[in-house]
Motif scaffolding. Structure first.
Motif, PDB file in Angstrom:
ATOM      1  N   GLU A 170      19.238  58.394  33.088  1.00  0.00           N
ATOM      2  CA  GLU A 170      19.217  56.711  33.587  1.00  0.00           C
ATOM      3  C   GLU A 170      20.974  56.246  33.496  1.00  0.00           C
ATOM      4  O   GLU A 170      21.697  56.861  32.660  1.00  0.00           O
ATOM      5  N   PRO A 171      21.236  55.580  34.606  1.00  0.00           N
ATOM      6  CA  PRO A 171      22.640  55.015  34.333  1.00  0.00           C
ATOM      7  C   PRO A 171      23.080  54.341  33.440  1.00  0.00           C
ATOM      8  O   PRO A 171      22.374  53.582  32.745  1.00  0.00           O
ATOM      9  N   GLN A 172      24.106  54.733  32.830  1.00  0.00           N
ATOM     10  CA  GLN A 172      24.769  53.882  31.260  1.00  0.00           C
ATOM     11  C   GLN A 172      24.650  52.514  31.572  1.00  0.00           C
ATOM     12  O   GLN A 172      24.312  51.696  30.715  1.00  0.00           O
ATOM     13  N   TRP A 173      24.857  51.820  32.934  1.00  0.00           N
ATOM     14  CA  TRP A 173      25.172  50.450  32.936  1.00  0.00           C
ATOM     15  C   TRP A 173      23.785  49.860  33.002  1.00  0.00           C
ATOM     16  O   TRP A 173      23.647  48.322  32.773  1.00  0.00           O
ATOM     17  N   LEU A 174      22.695  50.797  33.074  1.00  0.00           N
ATOM     18  CA  LEU A 174      21.421  49.987  33.060  1.00  0.00           C
ATOM     19  C   LEU A 174      21.120  49.078  31.775  1.00  0.00           C
ATOM     20  O   LEU A 174      20.133  48.468  31.730  1.00  0.00           O
ATOM     21  N   SER A 175      21.438  49.637  30.788  1.00  0.00           N
ATOM     22  CA  SER A 175      21.125  48.925  29.407  1.00  0.00           C
ATOM     23  C   SER A 175      21.758  47.856  29.240  1.00  0.00           C
ATOM     24  O   SER A 175      21.293  46.919  28.299  1.00  0.00           O
ATOM     25  N   SER A 176      22.317  47.189  29.974  1.00  0.00           N
ATOM     26  CA  SER A 176      22.914  45.817  29.858  1.00  0.00           C
ATOM     27  C   SER A 176      23.009  45.209  31.158  1.00  0.00           C
ATOM     28  O   SER A 176      23.299  45.627  32.321  1.00  0.00           O
ATOM     29  N   PRO A 177      22.737  43.613  31.179  1.00  0.00           N
ATOM     30  CA  PRO A 177      22.810  43.009  32.537  1.00  0.00           C
ATOM     31  C   PRO A 177      23.941  43.123  33.394  1.00  0.00           C
ATOM     32  O   PRO A 177      25.244  43.097  32.715  1.00  0.00           O
ATOM     33  N   LEU A 178      23.780  43.267  34.561  1.00  0.00           N
ATOM     34  CA  LEU A 178      25.177  43.321  35.481  1.00  0.00           C
ATOM     35  C   LEU A 178      25.508  41.894  35.649  1.00  0.00           C
ATOM     36  O   LEU A 178      24.928  40.931  35.561  1.00  0.00           O
ATOM     37  N   SER A 179      26.840  41.828  35.734  1.00  0.00           N
ATOM     38  CA  SER A 179      27.317  40.470  36.119  1.00  0.00           C
ATOM     39  C   SER A 179      27.230  40.069  37.737  1.00  0.00           C
ATOM     40  O   SER A 179      27.563  40.826  38.501  1.00  0.00           O
ATOM     41  N   THR A 180      26.465  39.158  37.827  1.00  0.00           N
ATOM     42  CA  THR A 180      26.139  38.623  39.112  1.00  0.00           C
ATOM     43  C   THR A 180      26.799  37.279  39.704  1.00  0.00           C
ATOM     44  O   THR A 180      26.582  37.178  40.860  1.00  0.00           O
ATOM     45  N   THR A 181      27.692  36.806  38.786  1.00  0.00           N
ATOM     46  CA  THR A 181      28.126  35.509  39.476  1.00  0.00           C
ATOM     47  C   THR A 181      29.959  35.645  38.677  1.00  0.00           C
ATOM     48  O   THR A 181      30.223  36.252  37.778  1.00  0.00           O
ATOM     49  N   LEU A 182      30.527  34.889  39.455  1.00  0.00           N
ATOM     50  CA  LEU A 182      31.874  34.790  39.114  1.00  0.00           C
ATOM     51  C   LEU A 182      32.248  33.247  39.006  1.00  0.00           C
ATOM     52  O   LEU A 182      31.771  32.288  40.046  1.00  0.00           O
ATOM     53  N   ASP A 183      32.579  32.621  37.792  1.00  0.00           N
ATOM     54  CA  ASP A 183      33.130  30.908  37.669  1.00  0.00           C
ATOM     55  C   ASP A 183      34.061  30.600  38.730  1.00  0.00           C
ATOM     56  O   ASP A 183      34.147  29.681  39.088  1.00  0.00           O
ATOM     57  N   THR A 184      35.344  31.625  38.513  1.00  0.00           N
ATOM     58  CA  THR A 184      36.343  31.043  39.097  1.00  0.00           C
ATOM     59  C   THR A 184      37.308  32.540  39.318  1.00  0.00           C
ATOM     60  O   THR A 184      37.108  33.484  38.965  1.00  0.00           O
ATOM     61  N   ILE A 185      38.197  32.369  40.342  1.00  0.00           N
ATOM     62  CA  ILE A 185      39.186  33.523  40.789  1.00  0.00           C
ATOM     63  C   ILE A 185      40.484  32.750  40.746  1.00  0.00           C
ATOM     64  O   ILE A 185      40.720  31.713  41.310  1.00  0.00           O
ATOM     65  N   PRO A 186      41.514  33.375  40.005  1.00  0.00           N
ATOM     66  CA  PRO A 186      43.045  32.964  40.055  1.00  0.00           C
ATOM     67  C   PRO A 186      43.242  32.557  41.534  1.00  0.00           C
ATOM     68  O   PRO A 186      42.793  33.287  42.336  1.00  0.00           O
ATOM     69  N   PRO A 187      44.057  31.492  41.672  1.00  0.00           N
ATOM     70  CA  PRO A 187      44.633  31.172  42.941  1.00  0.00           C
ATOM     71  C   PRO A 187      45.320  32.287  43.587  1.00  0.00           C
ATOM     72  O   PRO A 187      45.908  33.157  43.064  1.00  0.00           O
ATOM     73  N   ILE A 188      45.580  32.216  44.741  1.00  0.00           N
ATOM     74  CA  ILE A 188      46.403  33.186  45.884  1.00  0.00           C
ATOM     75  C   ILE A 188      47.750  32.659  45.515  1.00  0.00           C
ATOM     76  O   ILE A 188      48.104  31.378  45.743  1.00  0.00           O
ATOM     77  N   GLY A 189      48.624  33.396  45.439  1.00  0.00           N
ATOM     78  CA  GLY A 189      50.367  32.769  45.216  1.00  0.00           C
ATOM     79  C   GLY A 189      50.864  32.930  46.749  1.00  0.00           C
ATOM     80  O   GLY A 189      50.223  32.795  47.629  1.00  0.00           O
ATOM     81  N   ASP A 190      52.324  32.981  46.691  1.00  0.00           N
ATOM     82  CA  ASP A 190      53.003  32.669  47.648  1.00  0.00           C
ATOM     83  C   ASP A 190      52.759  33.994  48.464  1.00  0.00           C
ATOM     84  O   ASP A 190      52.955  35.031  48.126  1.00  0.00           O
ATOM     85  N   VAL A 191      52.384  34.010  49.763  1.00  0.00           N
ATOM     86  CA  VAL A 191      52.136  34.929  50.707  1.00  0.00           C
ATOM     87  C   VAL A 191      53.349  35.331  51.591  1.00  0.00           C
ATOM     88  O   VAL A 191      53.240  36.297  52.527  1.00  0.00           O
ATOM     89  N   GLY A 192      54.530  34.980  51.472  1.00  0.00           N
ATOM     90  CA  GLY A 192      55.736  35.288  52.028  1.00  0.00           C
ATOM     91  C   GLY A 192      55.705  35.089  53.796  1.00  0.00           C
ATOM     92  O   GLY A 192      55.029  34.327  54.224  1.00  0.00           O
ATOM     93  N   ASN A 193      56.011  36.254  54.173  1.00  0.00           N
ATOM     94  CA  ASN A 193      56.146  36.420  55.608  1.00  0.00           C
ATOM     95  C   ASN A 193      54.959  37.234  56.325  1.00  0.00           C
ATOM     96  O   ASN A 193      55.265  37.757  57.463  1.00  0.00           O
ATOM     97  N   CYS A 194      53.932  37.310  55.540  1.00  0.00           N
ATOM     98  CA  CYS A 194      52.789  38.411  56.146  1.00  0.00           C
ATOM     99  C   CYS A 194      52.174  37.703  57.040  1.00  0.00           C
ATOM    100  O   CYS A 194      51.780  36.572  57.028  1.00  0.00           O
ATOM    101  N   ASP A 195      51.608  38.406  57.930  1.00  0.00           N
ATOM    102  CA  ASP A 195      50.942  37.926  58.952  1.00  0.00           C
ATOM    103  C   ASP A 195      49.513  37.880  58.915  1.00  0.00           C
ATOM    104  O   ASP A 195      48.845  38.671  59.095  1.00  0.00           O
ATOM    105  N   ILE A 196      49.094  36.750  58.356  1.00  0.00           N
ATOM    106  CA  ILE A 196      47.492  36.735  58.034  1.00  0.00           C
ATOM    107  C   ILE A 196      46.761  36.170  59.024  1.00  0.00           C
ATOM    108  O   ILE A 196      47.359  34.981  59.692  1.00  0.00           O
ATOM    109  N   ILE A 197      45.738  36.655  59.309  1.00  0.00           N
ATOM    110  CA  ILE A 197      44.868  35.842  60.474  1.00  0.00           C
ATOM    111  C   ILE A 197      43.225  35.510  59.692  1.00  0.00           C
ATOM    112  O   ILE A 197      43.216  35.951  58.531  1.00  0.00           O
ATOM    113  N   GLU A 198      42.675  34.729  60.263  1.00  0.00           N
ATOM    114  CA  GLU A 198      41.321  34.419  60.047  1.00  0.00           C
ATOM    115  C   GLU A 198      40.574  35.705  60.377  1.00  0.00           C
ATOM    116  O   GLU A 198      40.910  36.476  61.216  1.00  0.00           O
ATOM    117  N   VAL A 199      39.201  35.505  59.911  1.00  0.00           N
ATOM    118  CA  VAL A 199      38.388  36.534  60.389  1.00  0.00           C
ATOM    119  C   VAL A 199      38.079  36.486  61.974  1.00  0.00           C
ATOM    120  O   VAL A 199      37.622  35.336  62.358  1.00  0.00           O
TER     121      VAL A 199
END
Length: 530
Positions: A170-199
């Motif tokens: 059996e998988p080793q990770w099966l013995s403990s609950p998997l993480s199913t949520t995240l409370d927060t993620i650190p913010p995005i920093g300065d993106v500079g001159n990168c050409d970011i688009i929407e989906v």
């Protein structure tokens, strides 16, 4: 612990928040996290010359599903104080540009066994290593690391599913609950001159003339994946008693499976979380089914194909593939097109292929039917050509699973006695035994087969007179020819210990043609297509 100033989370598959070790590690002790996805023209650029809307490699159903999944991921990230940074271009170039521009110190991405992503990942990792960037690439798309399975099997991929649990337990990770949520993620920093688009939308990608007769049956994204998982597992007894291959391949409005495969393919649903849910339900039932037929076991079959694909050079080809028998398949594009475009004249086969084009999904037994019919059952067309059609049209197309199943169903690998395979005719006829429609529907199908019998199988009618197509072959003649050819190919593979040369193959083709022409009851196999 030391704080890392900037981390980059590179999404490829694994388009989810729950059970995402790469994302968790990217967020750990980081001042800024940059979640990135690159729209890859290799898969997404429209191909106007293709037989159906989509790119060269992916039909529009799968492209739409991916875009919806990205929109959902972006929405989930925004709830955590972040967002998805989308780029368009060659992924290696875009990632390296981001690593430079943002002064990234930690690069995180889920491990991927597909050859294309292996090569792409190696290039980005080489750059990161040379520039002192920490790399974290965990195995979380599968239950096990395919390399560990192969190692446990003496350096060779296992050739049957049952070996998986015997090798690694059996998988080793099966013995403990998997993480199913995240409370927060650190913010995005300065993106500079990168050409970011929407989906982007389908229209923005160049798919402008798409008209839908009905809404797609799948909506992409983690939110929908988890909803479907809850719905599928709400009937605990169904989960505990699930038994493959039992199931109704002709169930239309409510297919007799979970239909979670597209979400597993893109990693909108964690296979590990799905496995854990099944295990928890099984604990409540003493008489639950077990591998290889249980619902949980379907994930083990996935592991099996991933391991074999990862450990077999040229797994996606006949030539140069050590586990693939060399068979002199027909190179007949007319027969291929008739099969692909639902013009074989065989109702069950044509109906399945219509559903494949419309939905991008068909039941696994329906997949078996059309794959057998195209290859070793009737048309004797190369499995690689059928594989390419499935790869394009299936929403859940997965490199390892798709290639593995075509190798299997074409009698090219995994089994050594063609006699164990059911004749395609019985697969086709078996649909009649399913009580999925009215007696009138059964009466019409039965009448169609009576007409086939009277006309020696040269014409088939499906349900009503609106569908009248001349059969491309006589099944009785073609199936015998297929068995004869594959039998001869097996003998050659056995004689040469699998080392079949080009000259051997040419000689075999010549012999098969001579034997067929000398037969006293040889019949013309192909009719003019209409």
């Amino acid at each position: 612990m030391t704080t890392i100033s900037n981390s980059l989370m590179w999404f490829r598959k694994g388009l989810r928040i729950h059970d995402n070790p790469a994302l968790e590690y990217a967020a750990k002790n980081s001042s800024n996290v940059y979640p990135v996805f690159v729209i890859d023209p290799h898969y997404m650029k429209p191909d106007p010359g293709a037989f159906s809307p989509g790119s060269r490699l992916a039909g529009v159903n799968r492209i739409r599903f991916l875009l919806e999944s990205l929109v959902d991921l972006d929405s989930s990230l925004k709830k955590l104080g972040s967002r998805l940074l989308v780029f368009h271009g060659e992924p290696g170039d875009e990632l390296i540009r981001c690593l430079k521009e943002w002064n990234i110190k930690r690069l995180c991405f889920e491990y991927d066994t597909d050859p294309y992503y292996q090569a792409l990942g190696a290039r980005v990792k080489n750059y990161a290593s040379e520039n002192g960037i920490e790399i974290f690439s965990p195995v979380s798309h599968t239950l096990f690391n395919p390399a560990h399975i192969i190692e446990k099997n003496g350096g060779k991929p296992p050739m049957n599913c049952q070996l998986i649990l015997k090798l690694v337990g059996e998988p080793q990770w099966l013995s403990s609950p998997l993480s199913t949520t995240l409370d927060t993620i650190p913010p995005i920093g300065d993106v500079g001159n990168c050409d970011i688009i929407e989906v982007p939308t389908l229209k923005q990608l160049g798919y402008e003339d798409i008209q839908e007769d009905e809404p797609p049956i799948f909506r992409g994204g983690e939110t929908e994946a988890l909803r479907r998982l809850r719905e599928s597992t709400s009937d605990k007894e169904w989960v505990a008693k699930f038994e493959k291959p039992k199931g109704d391949p002709s169930a239309f409005l409510k297919p007799a499976t979970t239909m979670l495969s597209p979400y597993l393919k893109f990693g909108c649903l964690s296979s590990r979380y799905f496995y854990q849910c099944c295990k928890e339900i099984e604990k409540e039932f003493k008489n639950h089914t077990d591998p290889p037929v249980s619902l949980r076991a379907q994930l083990l079959w996935r592991e099996f194909f991933y391991a074999v694909g990862f450990g077999t050079p040229n797994f996606d080809h006949m030539r140069g593939n050590a586990i693939c028998r060399q068979i002199p398949w027909n190179d007949d594009d007319e027969l291929l097109a008739a099969w692909r475009d639902s013009r074989t004249g065989f109702p069950w086969i044509d109906a399945i292929m219509v559903q494949l084009r419309k939905w991008g999904w068909i039941h696994h037994l329906a997949r078996h039917s059309v794959a057998c019919f195209l290859t070793r059952g009737d048309l004797f067309v190369h499995w690689e050509k059928g594989r390419d059609v499935f790869e394009r049209l299936l929403v859940d197309s997965d490199w390892a699973i798709n290639n593995g199943n075509w190798l299997w169903l074409s009698c090219s690998s995994f089994f050594y006695q063609i006699q164990i395979y059911l004749d395609t005719k019985y697969i086709v006829l078996s649909v009649i035994s399913h009580d999925v429609a009215s007696k009138e529907c059964k009466r019409k199908i039965g009448a169609a087969y009576e007409l086939n019998k009277k006309t020696n199988g040269m014409i088939q009618i499906y349900l009503d007179t609106k569908y009248i197509v001349l059969s491309v072959i006589s099944h009785d003649v073609a199936s015998k020819e297929c068995k004869r050819k594959i039998g001869a190919a097996y003998e050659l593979n056995k004689k040469t210990n699998g080392m079949v040369s080009d000259e051997d193959m040419q000689n075999l083709r010549r012999k098969l043609v001579e034997d067929q022409s000398e037969g006293t009851d040889s019949k013309r196999l192909k009719q003019k297509l209409i």
